[in-house]
Design a protein around this motif. Structure first.
Motif, PDB file in Angstrom:
ATOM      1  N   GLU A 379       5.057  -0.788   7.302  1.00 44.88           N
ATOM      2  CA  GLU A 379       6.236  -0.687   7.923  1.00 44.88           C
ATOM      3  C   GLU A 379       6.344   0.800   8.129  1.00 44.88           C
ATOM      4  N   PRO A 380       6.283   1.327   9.390  1.00 42.64           N
ATOM      5  CA  PRO A 380       6.147   2.588   9.712  1.00 42.64           C
ATOM      6  C   PRO A 380       7.605   3.518   9.463  1.00 42.64           C
ATOM      7  N   GLN A 381       8.522   2.734   9.058  1.00 42.22           N
ATOM      8  CA  GLN A 381       9.763   3.460   8.917  1.00 42.22           C
ATOM      9  C   GLN A 381      10.030   3.815   7.452  1.00 42.22           C
ATOM     10  N   VAL A 382       9.767   5.174   7.144  1.00 49.14           N
ATOM     11  CA  VAL A 382       9.796   5.453   5.873  1.00 49.14           C
ATOM     12  C   VAL A 382      11.085   4.858   4.897  1.00 49.14           C
ATOM     13  N   LEU A 383      12.311   4.904   5.620  1.00 49.06           N
ATOM     14  CA  LEU A 383      13.421   4.443   4.966  1.00 49.06           C
ATOM     15  C   LEU A 383      13.612   2.772   4.546  1.00 49.06           C
ATOM     16  N   TYR A 384      12.508   2.299   5.022  1.00 51.79           N
ATOM     17  CA  TYR A 384      12.446   0.871   4.783  1.00 51.79           C
ATOM     18  C   TYR A 384      10.995   0.346   4.210  1.00 51.79           C
ATOM     19  N   GLN A 385      10.574   1.220   3.519  1.00 48.10           N
ATOM     20  CA  GLN A 385       9.304   0.801   3.040  1.00 48.10           C
ATOM     21  C   GLN A 385       9.370   0.454   1.408  1.00 48.10           C
ATOM     22  N   GLY A 386       8.395  -0.123   0.780  1.00 51.27           N
ATOM     23  CA  GLY A 386       8.340  -0.368  -0.680  1.00 51.27           C
ATOM     24  C   GLY A 386       8.055  -1.806  -0.796  1.00 51.27           C
ATOM     25  N   CYS A 387       6.686  -1.984  -1.374  1.00 47.70           N
ATOM     26  CA  CYS A 387       6.459  -3.484  -1.631  1.00 47.70           C
ATOM     27  C   CYS A 387       7.556  -3.943  -2.537  1.00 47.70           C
ATOM     28  N   PHE A 388       8.243  -3.283  -3.615  1.00 45.28           N
ATOM     29  CA  PHE A 388       9.128  -3.884  -4.221  1.00 45.28           C
ATOM     30  C   PHE A 388      10.178  -2.697  -4.055  1.00 45.28           C
ATOM     31  N   ALA A 389      11.214  -2.868  -3.078  1.00 47.32           N
ATOM     32  CA  ALA A 389      12.241  -1.968  -2.804  1.00 47.32           C
ATOM     33  C   ALA A 389      13.771  -2.535  -3.495  1.00 47.32           C
ATOM     34  N   LEU A 390      14.144  -1.628  -4.294  1.00 53.37           N
ATOM     35  CA  LEU A 390      15.588  -1.935  -5.043  1.00 53.37           C
ATOM     36  C   LEU A 390      16.336  -0.750  -4.290  1.00 53.37           C
ATOM     37  N   ASN A 391      17.155  -1.239  -3.496  1.00 49.79           N
ATOM     38  CA  ASN A 391      17.861  -0.322  -2.707  1.00 49.79           C
ATOM     39  C   ASN A 391      19.332  -0.779  -2.713  1.00 49.79           C
ATOM     40  N   ASN A 410      -4.890  -3.849  -0.791  1.00 49.81           N
ATOM     41  CA  ASN A 410      -4.761  -2.488  -0.072  1.00 49.81           C
ATOM     42  C   ASN A 410      -4.061  -2.923   1.262  1.00 49.81           C
ATOM     43  N   PHE A 411      -2.596  -2.707   1.318  1.00 51.33           N
ATOM     44  CA  PHE A 411      -1.751  -2.943   2.348  1.00 51.33           C
ATOM     45  C   PHE A 411      -1.946  -1.714   3.454  1.00 51.33           C
ATOM     46  N   THR A 412      -1.395  -2.119   4.440  1.00 51.11           N
ATOM     47  CA  THR A 412      -1.651  -1.184   5.732  1.00 51.11           C
ATOM     48  C   THR A 412      -0.825   0.132   5.795  1.00 51.11           C
ATOM     49  N   TRP A 413       0.447  -0.096   5.308  1.00 44.43           N
ATOM     50  CA  TRP A 413       1.505   1.167   5.710  1.00 44.43           C
ATOM     51  C   TRP A 413       2.625   0.736   4.874  1.00 44.43           C
ATOM     52  N   GLY A 414       2.958   1.921   3.848  1.00 42.67           N
ATOM     53  CA  GLY A 414       4.175   1.487   3.039  1.00 42.67           C
ATOM     54  C   GLY A 414       4.016   2.442   1.671  1.00 42.67           C
ATOM     55  N   ASN A 441       2.382  -4.662 -15.904  1.00 38.08           N
ATOM     56  CA  ASN A 441       1.041  -5.257 -15.371  1.00 38.08           C
ATOM     57  C   ASN A 441       1.260  -5.190 -13.912  1.00 38.08           C
ATOM     58  N   LEU A 442       1.417  -4.114 -13.061  1.00 40.02           N
ATOM     59  CA  LEU A 442       1.452  -3.998 -12.030  1.00 40.02           C
ATOM     60  C   LEU A 442       0.605  -3.075 -11.417  1.00 40.02           C
ATOM     61  N   THR A 443      -0.594  -3.858 -10.816  1.00 43.44           N
ATOM     62  CA  THR A 443      -1.994  -3.082 -10.246  1.00 43.44           C
ATOM     63  C   THR A 443      -1.755  -2.829  -8.775  1.00 43.44           C
ATOM     64  N   TYR A 444      -2.396  -1.646  -8.317  1.00 47.69           N
ATOM     65  CA  TYR A 444      -2.402  -1.404  -6.791  1.00 47.69           C
ATOM     66  C   TYR A 444      -4.098  -0.637  -6.549  1.00 47.69           C
ATOM     67  N   ASN A 445      -4.795  -1.309  -5.909  1.00 45.29           N
ATOM     68  CA  ASN A 445      -6.170  -1.100  -5.513  1.00 45.29           C
ATOM     69  C   ASN A 445      -6.207  -0.782  -3.881  1.00 45.29           C
ATOM     70  N   GLY A 446      -6.254   0.662  -3.764  1.00 38.43           N
ATOM     71  CA  GLY A 446      -6.346   0.743  -2.148  1.00 38.43           C
ATOM     72  C   GLY A 446      -6.095   2.236  -1.816  1.00 38.43           C
ATOM     73  N   ASP A 447      -5.973   2.669  -0.545  1.00 38.40           N
ATOM     74  CA  ASP A 447      -5.878   4.194  -0.163  1.00 38.40           C
ATOM     75  C   ASP A 447      -4.875   4.278   0.777  1.00 38.40           C
ATOM     76  N   LYS A 448      -4.024   3.454   0.924  1.00 38.32           N
ATOM     77  CA  LYS A 448      -3.015   3.271   2.145  1.00 38.32           C
ATOM     78  C   LYS A 448      -1.674   3.715   1.606  1.00 38.32           C
ATOM     79  N   ILE A 473      -3.384   2.146 -11.136  1.00 39.90           N
ATOM     80  CA  ILE A 473      -3.349   2.681  -9.682  1.00 39.90           C
ATOM     81  C   ILE A 473      -5.023   3.047  -9.630  1.00 39.90           C
ATOM     82  N   ASN A 474      -5.802   2.003  -8.923  1.00 39.51           N
ATOM     83  CA  ASN A 474      -7.134   2.034  -8.574  1.00 39.51           C
ATOM     84  C   ASN A 474      -7.713   2.392  -9.861  1.00 39.51           C
ATOM     85  N   GLY A 475      -7.235   1.431 -10.864  1.00 40.19           N
ATOM     86  CA  GLY A 475      -8.094   1.412 -12.143  1.00 40.19           C
ATOM     87  C   GLY A 475      -7.690   2.508 -13.288  1.00 40.19           C
TER      88      GLY A 475
END
Length: 601
Positions: A379-391, A410-414, A441-448, A473-475
């Motif tokens: 998602e290129p739009q910053v206002l609409y990012q979040g794998c989990f968005a509570l808005n 490792n998602f692309t953008w967000g 127990n939330l894990t993220y492995n990536g650089d994006k 976050i990355n271990g």
């Protein structure tokens, strides 16, 4: 079936529509020994395989060919259909539409699969979700692997270094369990669509109360299936809803079950809308969209909803949970999403809270996400990012949310999370706040990942009581007791995460640290009513961050999920049952009596 209850289709009309199109049906793959649906009726065997043919006229994709077999058996061709996906060009805002591949089979025991690329030699390959850790071999142009349990998979070809994989021209394989029950074509309570491409008047199947729509394997329905102001109805099968205006709609209804279908390329709208309804179960739904606002499953002002085992690849939010919008009014509560895979080519994998009723403020509460793999967020739009968005907007209040056992690839953008009390262009007023959220127990492995956001609106509309436990976050586990961070750094800096001054009681804990200081108190209702042979969901909820749940004395057909607290299933015997439910945290266990009444239909 009769002509009553607003169906718009008599049984004769449905069968005529089926017959008119069945002539276009051809057994693609059957010549290669593809198993027929009747294989499901054979005596139990350790290894069983059912492959459904695809009717002529449904677009296929040629990037991959797929074969499957029982161990030591003959290889059988698995048809590959075309799905369409969309991403957004961040420079122009235009949609970029691509073709992708989808195949499916049913099995028990063990199945062997061979996937061959039409592009020739495969330099490297991977099978996602990575958490499944599926062993596979690459030989020339073919990937082979075995499965011993149902899985929804993405098979992707990479470069010679194994560092870049094609997530667009990939193969999605839905390896389903074999159907345990299938309605008969002549059953008067069944709207039956057999193999072939089907159209119906007005492109909508209106389902009456007490009826089942069955899409047999090999059936393609070019229409929306709608449950409106009905009870005790179902949509089942292994067929495809294709090229329709939306796919399924559940509105002002109760005791609705959707299981096993593919929602492929809806022209407009969502794959599944649940509006102002109760006791809804969506299971094993496979969704692909490429249209604008092509959401997966959207829940509005509904209660006691279970979404499980779904695969959502969508051109907008995969799963959205809201209060009021359009004709739907009221709070939204007791929604459980578990054992599922989310792939957002556009927008959020999960979005919660945007829409509500500022004239009569609503609550979104008791929402559970458990055992979730997120494969993509772009998602290129910053206002609409979040794998989990509570808005929360429109004076909504979000409270009592649990997000647990989640793996973000490792998602692309967000962003990993975006928790923001807000007012945007969809809102007439800001939200009221976010309270009592437990992310475990939330894990993220990536650089994006962009910087995560946790922001209250002001002092009167804050975020409070937000606990992250075992956030990796990355271990690296992010905790307030981290010894490796400089003392002048804030804990959120390690994520990184922006937190403003309107956030109260934010904690980052290691798995070994106690999250609670007092024993729990069960807050869910002490009475519940179920219907014999209809889906039932009851979420046990409690204060003080419980980590496990129990229930003793349940009637036959119901079981409790110890991780989520959800009592679910299909009760078999009417009666009144006294059930003892429990919730346990690091301090103690609370119990409460639940009077559960199972009624006759």
């Amino acid at each position: 079936m009769n002509d009553t209850q607003g169906t718009g289709l008599s049984r004769r009309t449905v069968l005529q529509a089926a017959g008119a199109t069945a002539a276009a049906y051809s057994l693609i793959g059957m010549a290669a020994g593809t198993a027929s649906a009747e294989d499901d009726d054979r005596p139990e065997a350790a290894d069983r395989l059912v492959i459904y043919p695809i009717p002529t006229g449904l677009p296929l994709n040629t990037s991959f060919s797929v074969k499957a077999r029982k161990p030591g058996g003959e290889w059988q061709t698995v048809p590959v259909v075309r799905a369409r996906t969309k991403t957004i060009n961040e420079k122009t805002g235009a949609g970029v539409v691509r073709s992708s591949s989808v195949a499916g089979l049913d099995f028990t025991g063990t199945v062997e699969v061979a996937v061959t690329s039409s592009k020739g030699t495969i330099p490297s390959a991977r099978i996602r979700p990575l958490s499944y850790d599926i062993a596979h071999e690459v030989s020339g142009d073919t990937i082979t692997f075995s499965l011993t349990e149902p899985r929804n998979l993405s098979i992707e070809i990479g470069d010679a270094d194994g560092g870049a994989f094609d997530i667009y021209d990939n193969l999605q394989l839905h390896a389903n369990p074999i159907e345990t029950t299938r309605p008969e074509e002549g059953d008067p309570d069944v709207i039956y669509f057999g193999p072939g491409i089907h159209t119906v008047p007005n492109n909508v199947v209106m389902v009456p109360s007490g009826k089942t729509v069955y899409l047999a394997g090999g059936a393609v329905l070019k229409a929306r299936v709608e449950f409106s102001k009905v009870e005790n109805a179902r949509l089942l099968g292994r067929g495809i809803i294709y090229d329709s205006d939306a796919a399924t709609l559940v509105a002002f209804s109760k005791n609705i079950e959707i299981d096993g279908i593919i929602a492929l390329n809806p022209k407009t709208g969502y794959s599944c809308t649940i509006g102002q309804s109760k006791q809804v179960t969506v299971r094993n739904l496979h969704s692909y969209s490429f249209g604008q606002w092509g959401d997966g499953i959207d829940v509005f002002s509904s209660e006691d909803v279970l979404i499980e085992g779904v695969w959502m690849r969508n051109s907008d939010d995969c799963i959205a949970i809201y209060a009021h919008r359009w004709d739907y009014y009221g709070d939204c509560r007791n929604v459980t999403v578990r054992d599922s895979t989310l792939w957002a080519d556009v927008a959020h994998p999960v979005n919660m809270g945007t829409h509500g009723n500022p004239e009569k403020p609503e609550v979104i509460e008791n929402i559970v996400f458990s055992n979730i793999d997120v494969l993509q967020h772009r998602e290129p739009q910053v206002l609409y990012q979040g794998c989990f968005a509570l808005n929360p907007g429109d004076k909504n209040l979000i409270r009592g949310v649990r997000i647990q056992d989640v793996r973000l690839e490792n998602f692309t953008w967000g962003q990993i999370v975006n928790m923001r009390v807000m007012a945007n262009r969809y809102n007439a007023a800001p939200g009221r706040g976010i309270e009592d959220v437990y992310v475990r127990n939330l894990t993220y492995n990536g650089d994006k990942a962009e910087m995560a956001v946790v922001v209250g609106y002001d002092a009167d509309r804050p975020i409070k009581n937000l606990t992250f436990q075992n956030l990796a976050i990355n271990g690296t586990v992010i905790a307030d007791t981290m010894k490796e961070k400089p003392r002048w750094y804030l804990t959120p800096d390690q994520v990184p995460m922006f937190v403003n001054e309107h956030v109260q009681n934010l904690r980052f804990l290691k798995d070994s640290e106690a999250a609670a200081t007092v024993a729990p108190e069960i807050t869910s209702a002490g009475e519940a009513t179920a219907i014999k042979k209809q889906v039932f969901n009851h979420l046990v909820t409690a204060t003080a961050l419980p980590t496990s749940f129990g229930a003793e004395g349940l009637p036959d057909g119901l079981e409790v999920d110890g991780k989520t607290g959800l009592i679910s299933g299909i009760p078999k015997v009417p009666g009144t049952y006294t059930v003892t439910v429990s919730a346990t945290n690091t301090v103690g266990t609370a119990t409460k009596s639940l009077t559960l009444t199972v009624q006759h239909p």
